[in-house]
Write a protein that holds these residues in place. Structure first.
Motif, PDB file in Angstrom:
ATOM      1  N   HIS A 167       0.837  -1.202   0.000  1.00 24.61           N
ATOM      2  CA  HIS A 167       0.000   0.000   0.000  1.00 24.61           C
ATOM      3  C   HIS A 167       0.878   1.260   0.000  1.00 24.61           C
ATOM      4  O   HIS A 167       0.674   2.180  -0.796  1.00 24.61           O
ATOM      5  CB  HIS A 167      -0.898  -0.044   1.250  1.00 24.61           C
ATOM      6  N   HIS A 212       1.899   4.277  -2.836  1.00 25.11           N
ATOM      7  CA  HIS A 212       1.963   5.734  -2.637  1.00 25.11           C
ATOM      8  C   HIS A 212       3.270   6.297  -3.194  1.00 25.11           C
ATOM      9  O   HIS A 212       3.289   7.376  -3.780  1.00 25.11           O
ATOM     10  CB  HIS A 212       1.884   6.084  -1.147  1.00 25.11           C
ATOM     11  N   HIS A 238      -5.509   8.737  -2.040  1.00 25.51           N
ATOM     12  CA  HIS A 238      -6.034   7.443  -2.477  1.00 25.51           C
ATOM     13  C   HIS A 238      -6.897   7.590  -3.719  1.00 25.51           C
ATOM     14  O   HIS A 238      -7.937   6.974  -3.847  1.00 25.51           O
ATOM     15  CB  HIS A 238      -6.808   6.768  -1.333  1.00 25.51           C
ATOM     16  N   LYS A 272      -6.249   1.888   4.972  1.00 24.89           N
ATOM     17  CA  LYS A 272      -5.822   0.744   5.763  1.00 24.89           C
ATOM     18  C   LYS A 272      -6.145   0.856   7.252  1.00 24.89           C
ATOM     19  O   LYS A 272      -5.462   0.320   8.086  1.00 24.89           O
ATOM     20  CB  LYS A 272      -4.329   0.533   5.558  1.00 24.89           C
TER      21      LYS A 272
HETATM   22 ZN   LIG Z   1      -2.621   5.267   2.074  1.00 22.38          ZN
END
Ligand SMILES: [Zn+2]
Length: 263
Positions: free
Chosen positions: A199, A203, A215, A233
């Protein structure tokens, strides 16, 4: 106009009929000017409004009484709050401050000063480096910088990870660090550890190649490409250490593919 304290602000809203409101918190955000949280009992409001005139307080009272629901009255009040002229100079000052901080931290990074207090042991650091390199090759086609600092933080509470994006004239866009919550190293958090790292790496890719941080669509594209869940998350089933002071020194096993290579 004298600047109100949070208690002044709360009292003035209660006098205007916002009886359920329990608390007012001032915030120096870059874009959010107000939000209602905790079942509309807490009003988070931009510091600029400490000096707002009575008419703007009336509008806030309407928003709070309406619990932020998008009724015609609340929408009208929200417009009035947003269009108050006193907001602009304070907002600009806050943005300038943040931009300056970003530049300063970018500069510090050149001198290799770390931003997050990193609590990783040498073995954990080696593990994270190996895992990051492996995921960079296998999920991001090796596009991410090899030398990106990957840190462990024992000070994150709700968050599981972050990156610090930065930009300066010489280097263009770069990333100061990627940090993970140390709880992710605990036994039983294997899937969440992998997913959180991917995740955050999405980014990194989104910032470096698409110039976005958040996001949005481009982040989701990278997340899908890497094969992690394209969602934020929080509130995940992660095990946490019992006490914040408890050190976490565990080094989880590396993915099978990496262990085979080492053998
Ligand atoms: Zn994030």
């Amino acid at each position: 106009m004298r600047a109100r304290t949070a208690d002044d602000f709360l009292r003035e809203l209660k006098e205007r009929g916002a009886r359920r409101l329990l608390r007012v918190r001032f915030r120096a955000n870059r874009s959010t000017i107000w939000s209602l949280t905790q079942d509309a009992t807490v009003l988070n409001v931009h510091v600029a409004y400490r000096r707002a005139p009575a008419s703007v307080l009336d509008a806030f009272a309407t928003i709070v009484r309406g619990r932020g629901y998008r009724t015609a009255a609340v929408k009208e009040a929200a417009d009035q709050v947003r269009n108050w002229r006193g907001l602009v100079p304070v907002m600009e000052a806050v943005r300038a401050y943040h931009a300056q901080r970003l530049r300063r931290s970018a500069h510090r990074c050149d001198e290799d000063t770390q931003v997050t207090h990193c609590c990783a042991t040498p073995a954990q650091r080696a593990y994270l480096r190996a895992l990051y390199g492996y995921l960079n090759r296998s999920r991001f086609d090796g596009l991410l910088p090899d030398d990106l600092p990957v840190r462990l933080s024992n000070r994150m509470s709700t968050s599981l990870g972050h990156i610090i994006p930065a930009q300066d004239r010489r280097r263009g866009r770069f990333v100061i660090e990627l940090a993970l919550n140390v709880d992710l190293m605990l036994e039983g958090n294997g899937a969440e550890r992998m997913d959180t790292l991917l995740h955050e790496m999405a980014h990194v890719a989104d910032w470096l190649f698409d110039g976005n941080y958040g996001h949005g669509d481009t982040w989701r594209k990278w997340a899908r490409h890497a094969g992690c869940r394209a969602e934020t998350k929080y509130e995940r089933p992660v095990r946490h250490r019992r006490k914040r002071a408890e050190p976490v020194t565990r080094v989880p096993p590396l993915p099978l593919a990496l262990r085979r290579r080492a053998a």
